[in-house]
Design a protein around this motif. Structure first.
Motif, short mmCIF file in Angstrom:
data_model
loop_
_atom_site.label_atom_id
_atom_site.label_comp_id
_atom_site.label_asym_id
_atom_site.label_seq_id
_atom_site.Cartn_x
_atom_site.Cartn_y
_atom_site.Cartn_z
N LYS A 101 -9.56 3.80 10.29
CA LYS A 101 -8.42 3.02 11.18
C LYS A 101 -7.45 3.74 11.40
O LYS A 101 -7.02 4.83 11.01
N ARG A 102 -7.01 3.50 12.60
CA ARG A 102 -5.84 4.15 13.27
C ARG A 102 -4.57 3.90 12.46
O ARG A 102 -4.23 2.65 12.31
N LEU A 103 -3.69 4.91 12.26
CA LEU A 103 -2.46 4.55 11.61
C LEU A 103 -1.64 3.95 12.88
O LEU A 103 -1.46 4.39 14.05
N THR A 104 -0.94 3.02 12.44
CA THR A 104 0.02 2.15 13.21
C THR A 104 1.53 2.00 12.59
O THR A 104 1.54 2.02 11.35
N GLU A 152 5.48 0.20 8.05
CA GLU A 152 6.42 -0.68 8.02
C GLU A 152 6.07 -1.44 6.78
O GLU A 152 6.88 -2.10 6.02
N ALA A 153 5.06 -1.96 6.73
CA ALA A 153 4.27 -3.00 5.70
C ALA A 153 4.30 -2.41 4.13
O ALA A 153 4.36 -2.98 3.24
N ALA A 154 4.40 -0.92 4.31
CA ALA A 154 3.91 -0.36 2.95
C ALA A 154 5.46 0.00 2.19
O ALA A 154 6.31 0.14 2.68
N ASP A 179 6.79 -7.93 -4.75
CA ASP A 179 6.37 -8.57 -5.99
C ASP A 179 4.73 -7.83 -6.09
O ASP A 179 4.70 -7.32 -7.34
N VAL A 180 4.04 -7.74 -5.29
CA VAL A 180 2.83 -6.96 -5.22
C VAL A 180 3.09 -5.90 -4.27
O VAL A 180 3.20 -5.80 -2.99
N PRO A 181 3.15 -4.73 -5.19
CA PRO A 181 3.58 -3.51 -4.28
C PRO A 181 2.16 -3.05 -3.14
O PRO A 181 1.25 -3.19 -3.53
N GLU A 182 2.60 -2.43 -2.22
CA GLU A 182 1.70 -2.24 -0.83
C GLU A 182 1.72 -0.56 -0.65
O GLU A 182 2.76 0.08 -0.75
#
Length: 137
Positions: free
Chosen positions: A67-70, A75-77, A3-6
């Motif tokens: 910040k380090r890429l995880t 996955e969340a994006a 619903d809210v794009p990441e």
């Protein structure tokens, strides 16, 4: 897409391009998009000249840090925008990937970074228009 794009912005050091993109999208989206950024090899701090050009727009990066890429962040994006991180970004089926070729602001002056910031701003505005209709933000 949720619903809210990441949107996740990724560059090597997470000290310039991806920080500017994340801040600009968050500023323009006004909460209509969740925004994160990360780097495949994060720097110690955000480039001071990048902070300065963002301050010119009234966007304060003083509380931000590289910040380090995880894998979890990817996955969340819903949308992953890469900016020169090469093959360091994991690829997952069903994600939208964009690769923005942008000049790295590292070692450049404020005067040299302004056009990079403005290019990012135009791209971010275009992405926002695709993700969220103007009436919904």
């Amino acid at each position: 897409m949720t619903d809210v794009p990441e949107v996740l912005f990724v560059c090597v050091h997470n000290a310039g391009r991806s920080q500017m993109a994340a801040a600009l999208l968050a500023h323009h989206a006004r909460g209509a998009v969740r925004v994160t950024s990360a780097g495949s090899a994060p720097a110690e701090e955000i480039n001071p000249a990048v902070r300065a050009v963002m301050d010119e727009l009234g966007i304060d990066l003083s509380m931000q840090f590289p910040k380090r890429l995880t894998t979890d962040a990817v996955e969340a994006a819903d949308v992953v925008v890469t900016m020169g991180c090469g093959d360091a970004c994991p690829v997952f089926p069903g994600k939208r990937y964009l690769d923005w070729e942008l000049t790295d602001p590292a070692g450049r002056s404020v005067e040299d970074i302004r056009p990079i910031r403005d290019d990012i701003d135009a791209r971010v505005r275009g992405l926002l228009a695709e993700l969220v209709p103007a009436g919904d933000r």
